[in-house]
Scaffold this active site. Structure first.
Site, PDB file in Angstrom:
ATOM      1  N   ARG A  57       0.817  -1.286  -0.008  1.00  0.00           N
ATOM      2  CA  ARG A  57      -0.083   0.030   0.059  1.00  0.00           C
ATOM      3  C   ARG A  57       0.796   1.329  -0.014  1.00  0.00           C
ATOM      4  O   ARG A  57       0.437   2.371  -0.431  1.00  0.00           O
ATOM      5  CB  ARG A  57      -1.069   0.052   0.820  1.00  0.00           C
ATOM      6  CG  ARG A  57      -1.922   1.128   1.347  1.00  0.00           C
ATOM      7  CD  ARG A  57      -3.076   0.966   2.205  1.00  0.00           C
ATOM      8  NE  ARG A  57      -4.062   1.817   2.420  1.00  0.00           N
ATOM      9  CZ  ARG A  57      -4.356   2.828   3.290  1.00  0.00           C
ATOM     10  NH1 ARG A  57      -3.359   2.769   4.374  1.00  0.00           N
ATOM     11  NH2 ARG A  57      -5.435   3.506   3.242  1.00  0.00           N
TER      12      ARG A  57
ATOM     13  N   ILE B  84      -7.615   7.468  -0.591  1.00  0.00           N
ATOM     14  CA  ILE B  84      -7.209   5.987  -0.503  1.00  0.00           C
ATOM     15  C   ILE B  84      -7.986   5.411   0.596  1.00  0.00           C
ATOM     16  O   ILE B  84      -8.137   5.881   1.757  1.00  0.00           O
ATOM     17  CB  ILE B  84      -5.783   5.376  -0.721  1.00  0.00           C
ATOM     18  CG1 ILE B  84      -5.754   4.493  -0.610  1.00  0.00           C
ATOM     19  CG2 ILE B  84      -4.895   6.233   0.593  1.00  0.00           C
ATOM     20  CD1 ILE B  84      -4.140   3.905  -0.840  1.00  0.00           C
ATOM     21  N   SER B  85      -9.053   4.400   0.179  1.00  0.00           N
ATOM     22  CA  SER B  85      -9.774   3.932   1.087  1.00  0.00           C
ATOM     23  C   SER B  85      -9.103   3.432   2.325  1.00  0.00           C
ATOM     24  O   SER B  85      -7.825   2.648   2.041  1.00  0.00           O
ATOM     25  CB  SER B  85     -10.731   2.762   0.617  1.00  0.00           C
ATOM     26  OG  SER B  85     -11.354   3.404  -0.471  1.00  0.00           O
ATOM     27  N   GLN B  86      -9.686   2.709   3.327  1.00  0.00           N
ATOM     28  CA  GLN B  86      -9.244   2.084   4.675  1.00  0.00           C
ATOM     29  C   GLN B  86      -9.156   0.678   3.883  1.00  0.00           C
ATOM     30  O   GLN B  86      -9.872   0.012   3.398  1.00  0.00           O
ATOM     31  CB  GLN B  86     -10.337   2.199   5.705  1.00  0.00           C
ATOM     32  CG  GLN B  86      -9.891   1.565   6.925  1.00  0.00           C
ATOM     33  CD  GLN B  86     -10.980   1.969   7.903  1.00  0.00           C
ATOM     34  OE1 GLN B  86     -12.195   2.668   7.581  1.00  0.00           O
ATOM     35  NE2 GLN B  86     -10.997   1.152   9.020  1.00  0.00           N
ATOM     36  N   PRO B  87      -7.900   0.259   4.347  1.00  0.00           N
ATOM     37  CA  PRO B  87      -7.511  -1.154   3.653  1.00  0.00           C
ATOM     38  C   PRO B  87      -8.581  -2.423   4.195  1.00  0.00           C
ATOM     39  O   PRO B  87      -8.946  -3.162   3.597  1.00  0.00           O
ATOM     40  CB  PRO B  87      -6.083  -1.517   4.740  1.00  0.00           C
ATOM     41  CG  PRO B  87      -5.555  -0.226   4.981  1.00  0.00           C
ATOM     42  CD  PRO B  87      -6.540   0.752   5.080  1.00  0.00           C
TER      43      PRO B  87
END
Ligand code: SAH
Length: 213
Positions: free
Chosen positions: A34, A60-63
């Protein structure tokens, strides 16, 4: 253990503890760094389970949300997948490990150019990134086995539903921007669409038309 290895272990632990159980999804998320998709000041926070700012006022979205959405999509190695909302490119990179072919679209040219550079650097040759308004779909590559929308729509866009194969799955956050949104799994049947509500989420809005940069 090095700091990197420890950060990675915690990253994978956070994914599992939030319900990401699919072995192929976890393997893809272990493999794709990431950190390569987060720039500048925030790069050192890439292994925390948090959304982070990227260019063009996007995130960027939360993993763990990436993991849960990918898991819900049930991608297999023969699939052709469309993602709307390239952003950093991280989600597309995860999909590239699970699918045959990934098309990803964003309304910001700059995000598409930057994501494509990362795909090239990581040799992710089965992803094509396209600067275009995703609400109109991608007729020249349709139909798709899977469609993932990573921005919140008021309703699943009609042109995208039309590009889903029978038996295909779409995962999309639905709701007014900034309010609570529901992550929905849509399955296309012979006769129509089945809708399943998965969980509450919070995404930036899906906006029609191209962005300024
Ligand atoms: N999947 C991304 C995060 C997406 S953030 C990642 O892994 O980093 C949501 C993205 O959707 C933003 O980049 C935004 O520009 C894009 N977006 C919003 N409306 C869009 C539209 N109509 N067509 C294509 N992209 C859109």
């Amino acid at each position: 253990m090095t700091l990197d290895a420890e950060a990675k272990m915690q990253f994978l632990f956070a994914l599992r503890s939030r319900g990401v159980m699919d072995k192929r999804v976890l393997e893809a998320m272990e493999k794709i760094d990431r950190g390569a998709f987060v720039k500048g000041l925030f790069a050192e926070r890439a292994y925390e389970d948090m959304p982070l700012p990227i260019a063009c006022g996007q995130t960027i979205s939360q993993p763990s949300i990436v993991g849960l959405m990918t898991q819900a999509l049930q991608v297999d190695p023969r699939h052709k997948v469309l993602e709307i909302g390239t952003g950093s490119g991280y989600q597309a990179a995860i999909l590239s490990q699970l699918a045959r072919r990934v098309y990803t679209m964003d309304r910001h040219k700059r995000l598409v150019t930057e994501a494509q550079a990362v795909f090239d650097a990581l040799d992710l040759a089965n992803i094509t990134a396209i600067a275009s308004d995703g609400t109109r779909g991608l007729p020249e590559q349709a139909p798709f086995d899977r469609i993932l929308i990573t921005a919140a729509a008021e309703d699943p866009p009609g042109p995208l539903l039309a590009e889903l194969k029978v038996g295909g799955i779409m995962v999309v956050p639905v709701g007014q921007s900034d309010a609570v949104q529901a992550l929905i799994k849509v399955t296309r049947t012979e006769t129509g669409f089945d809708y399943d509500e998965l969980r509450q989420v919070r995404f930036v809005p899906l906006v029609e038309g191209m962005g300024a940069d």
